[in-house]
Design a protein around this motif. Structure first.
Motif, mmCIF file in Angstrom:
data_model
loop_
_atom_site.group_PDB
_atom_site.id
_atom_site.type_symbol
_atom_site.label_atom_id
_atom_site.label_comp_id
_atom_site.label_asym_id
_atom_site.label_seq_id
_atom_site.Cartn_x
_atom_site.Cartn_y
_atom_site.Cartn_z
ATOM 1 N N LEU A 22 0.816 -1.220 0.000
ATOM 2 C CA LEU A 22 0.000 0.000 0.000
ATOM 3 C C LEU A 22 0.853 1.275 0.000
ATOM 4 N N ARG B 24 5.084 1.730 -6.817
ATOM 5 C CA ARG B 24 4.105 2.363 -7.713
ATOM 6 C C ARG B 24 4.724 2.918 -8.993
ATOM 7 N N GLY C 26 -1.851 5.379 -4.794
ATOM 8 C CA GLY C 26 -2.128 6.353 -3.743
ATOM 9 C C GLY C 26 -3.586 6.783 -3.794
ATOM 10 N N CYS C 27 -4.053 7.345 -2.680
ATOM 11 C CA CYS C 27 -5.466 7.739 -2.608
ATOM 12 C C CYS C 27 -5.748 8.909 -3.550
ATOM 13 N N TYR C 28 -4.921 9.946 -3.512
ATOM 14 C CA TYR C 28 -5.144 11.065 -4.445
ATOM 15 C C TYR C 28 -5.005 10.599 -5.894
ATOM 16 N N SER D 271 -8.941 15.831 1.245
ATOM 17 C CA SER D 271 -8.886 14.538 1.936
ATOM 18 C C SER D 271 -9.352 14.667 3.371
ATOM 19 N N GLY D 272 -10.009 13.617 3.845
ATOM 20 C CA GLY D 272 -10.276 13.485 5.275
ATOM 21 C C GLY D 272 -8.971 13.202 6.009
ATOM 22 N N GLY E 89 -6.432 10.091 6.056
ATOM 23 C CA GLY E 89 -5.424 9.967 4.997
ATOM 24 C C GLY E 89 -4.018 10.185 5.504
ATOM 25 N N TYR F 280 -2.195 22.025 1.693
ATOM 26 C CA TYR F 280 -0.883 21.677 2.247
ATOM 27 C C TYR F 280 -0.002 21.137 1.126
ATOM 28 N N HIS G 21 2.451 12.953 -4.514
ATOM 29 C CA HIS G 21 1.548 12.251 -5.442
ATOM 30 C C HIS G 21 1.556 12.857 -6.846
ATOM 31 N N LEU H 93 -6.739 19.545 3.339
ATOM 32 C CA LEU H 93 -7.198 18.735 4.468
ATOM 33 C C LEU H 93 -8.541 19.279 4.938
HETATM 34 C C1 LIG Z 1 -4.371 13.769 4.429
HETATM 35 C C2 LIG Z 1 -2.946 13.327 4.175
HETATM 36 O O1 LIG Z 1 -2.022 13.769 4.833
HETATM 37 N N1 LIG Z 1 -2.759 12.455 3.190
HETATM 38 C C3 LIG Z 1 -1.464 11.926 2.840
HETATM 39 C C4 LIG Z 1 -1.567 11.051 1.624
HETATM 40 C C5 LIG Z 1 -2.277 9.810 1.885
HETATM 41 C C6 LIG Z 1 -1.440 8.589 1.745
HETATM 42 O O2 LIG Z 1 -1.666 7.678 2.472
HETATM 43 O O3 LIG Z 1 -0.444 8.555 0.861
HETATM 44 P P1 LIG Z 1 -0.260 7.374 -0.156
HETATM 45 O O4 LIG Z 1 -1.537 7.260 -0.874
HETATM 46 O O5 LIG Z 1 0.897 7.745 -1.022
HETATM 47 O O6 LIG Z 1 0.065 6.132 0.530
HETATM 48 C C7 LIG Z 1 -0.497 13.005 2.369
HETATM 49 O O7 LIG Z 1 -0.923 13.980 1.810
HETATM 50 O O8 LIG Z 1 0.707 12.737 2.458
#
Ligand SMILES: CC(=O)N[C@@H](CCC(=O)OP(=O)(O)O)C(=O)O
Ligand SMILES: NC(=O)C1=CN([C@@H]2O[C@H](COP(=O)(O)OP(=O)(O)OC[C@H]3O[C@@H](n4cnc5c(N)ncnc54)[C@H](OP(=O)(O)O)[C@@H]3O)[C@@H](O)[C@H]2O)C=CC1
Length: 345
Positions: free
Chosen positions: A98, A103, A148-150, A178-179, A182, A203, A210, A234
């Motif tokens: 994960l 990736r 990644g989520c984004y 994002s919540g 994340g 932020y 990403h 956020l």
């Molecule tokens: C809200 C928050 O801080 N989000 C994380 C990203 C979420 C995450 O888990 O990153 P991956 O998808 O790369 O694993 C961030 O922006 O770094």
């Protein structure tokens, strides 16, 4: 039965994996790990799963995990994952990671935004686990770089229209929210209640890690380098991710062509829901599910395309997508264990 292990099961993504896998009819969850909580019961950390899951955390020992499982989910921070993956692969396990460690196919892009890669020789065998796009490769893979989520929330609406040449790829702006889950379980000054409650902030503007992940996949599909502007925000909610993506349409393209393109790309794909005209994705409608809801409109003033998506960052953005990948890797139906019905409100 597939024997599965979750490494990093006390983290938010790991705990979500435990939740999903505990209801998966073809999986026996045989090992969950945490360095901090080894020896403790899972429900001592997450009481919600009391009577659902009766396992104690063990330490992150690759030999023990290899004996216990056929498939392992690494829900670890980047760098930690690539420290464990080679031994697990060598022991014959299938690995769904994960983190960002597997990736990228471009090692230099990974290293520019993360750190030196300790097993770059494994990158060619890793498949980017965006199932709706790379599902065929996922089916034959033993190592998945779970997106990644984004990137998931941006690539699902965007890739088909880029591939079809419906937009000018030099004009893409992704504005994403994002919540707080994340950011993972560890509290920081940024994620502390006092700093997120009643707050809405961007932020890592102009430099989020990403960005290169999204750009690599868009470039592959466009057949030329694509650069995007990506700004994460956020928002004070626990789960959920919403992306609004703006791009200039290619000359003569209209909203109907965008619909045809997305309908063709996602026909028969159970987790992508294309919304009717005039309805926009809402994180509430996908909460706890593996759905990605997609809507769009053409701004009549500028002619710009506005693509919109909503996912649950912990499910389609992490654990749900990881289980979807596992299903494809082992030859199960893609949706098994992922059929949670959304809350109507
Ligand atoms: C809200 C928050 O801080 N989000 C994380 C990203 C979420 C995450 O888990 O990153 P991956 O998808 O790369 O694993 C961030 O922006 O770094
Ligand atoms: N949260 C989300 O929405 C998403 C997360 N991801 C990715 O999933 C992975 C896990 O994220 P998340 O669950 O949010 O993170 P958490 O911080 O909540 O959990 C991290 C887990 O990793 C373990 N861990 C931390 N540091 C190390 C280390 N150096 N070596 C070994 N284990 C370590 C922790 O347990 P312990 O210290 O007890 O060993 C914990 O179980 C990350 O790569 C993240 O980027 C991807 C998409 C979305």
């Amino acid at each position: 039965m597939i024997r599965a292990a979750v490494v990093g099961a006390n983290g938010y993504a790991g705990a979500e994996l435990v939740r999903i896998l505990s209801g998966h009819p073809d999986v026996e969850l045989t090992a969950i790990t945490s360095r901090q909580y080894a020896g403790n019961a899972f429900d001592s950390i997450y009481p919600a799963l009391s009577t659902v899951i009766d396992l104690n955390f063990i330490d992150n020992d690759t030999e023990t995990i290899s004996k216990a499982a056929d498939v392992v989910f690494l829900a670890l921070p980047h760098k930690a994952s690539m420290g464990m993956a080679p031994a697990l692969l060598d022991a014959g396990l299938r690995v769904v990671d994960l983190s960002a460690d597997f990736r990228f196919h471009n090692q230099a892009a990974y290293e520019a935004h993360y750190q030196p890669h300790s097993c770059a020789d494994r990158l060619p065998q890793a498949v980017y686990g965006l199932c709706e796009v790379y599902g065929q490769q996922v089916a034959g893979a033993d190592l998945i770089g779970n997106p990644g989520c984004y990137p998931t929330s941006v690539l699902l609406p965007l890739l088909p229209v880029v591939k079809a040449g419906l937009i000018d790829p030099a004009t893409i702006i992704a504005d994403c929210k994002s919540g707080v889950s994340g950011a993972g379980r560890g509290a920081t000054a940024t994620t502390h209640f006092c700093h997120v409650n009643e707050s809405f902030k961007p932020y890592k503007v102009g430099g989020h890690r990403h960005t290169p992940e999204i750009e690599e996949k868009l470039s592959d599909c466009a057949g030329k380098p694509v650069r995007i502007t990506f700004t994460p925000h956020l928002v004070p909610m626990t789960r959920g991710m919403q992306s609004s993506i703006y791009a200039t349409l290619a000359p003569g393209v209209d909203a109907a062509q965008v619909r045809s393109c997305l309908e063709a790309a996602y026909a028969g794909r159970p987790f992508v829901r294309l919304l009717p005209d005039g309805r926009w994705p809402d994180t509430l409608n996908v909460k706890g599910t593996n759905f990605c809801d997609i809507g769009w409109a053409v701004d009549p003033g500028t002619g710009r395309l506005i693509l919109l998506s909503a996912i649950d960052n912990l499910v389609k953005g992490a654990a749900g997508q990881a289980v979807q990948n596992m299903n494809l890797m082992v030859g199960l139906t893609e949706t098994v264990g992922l059929d949670a019905v959304p809350f109507p409100l």
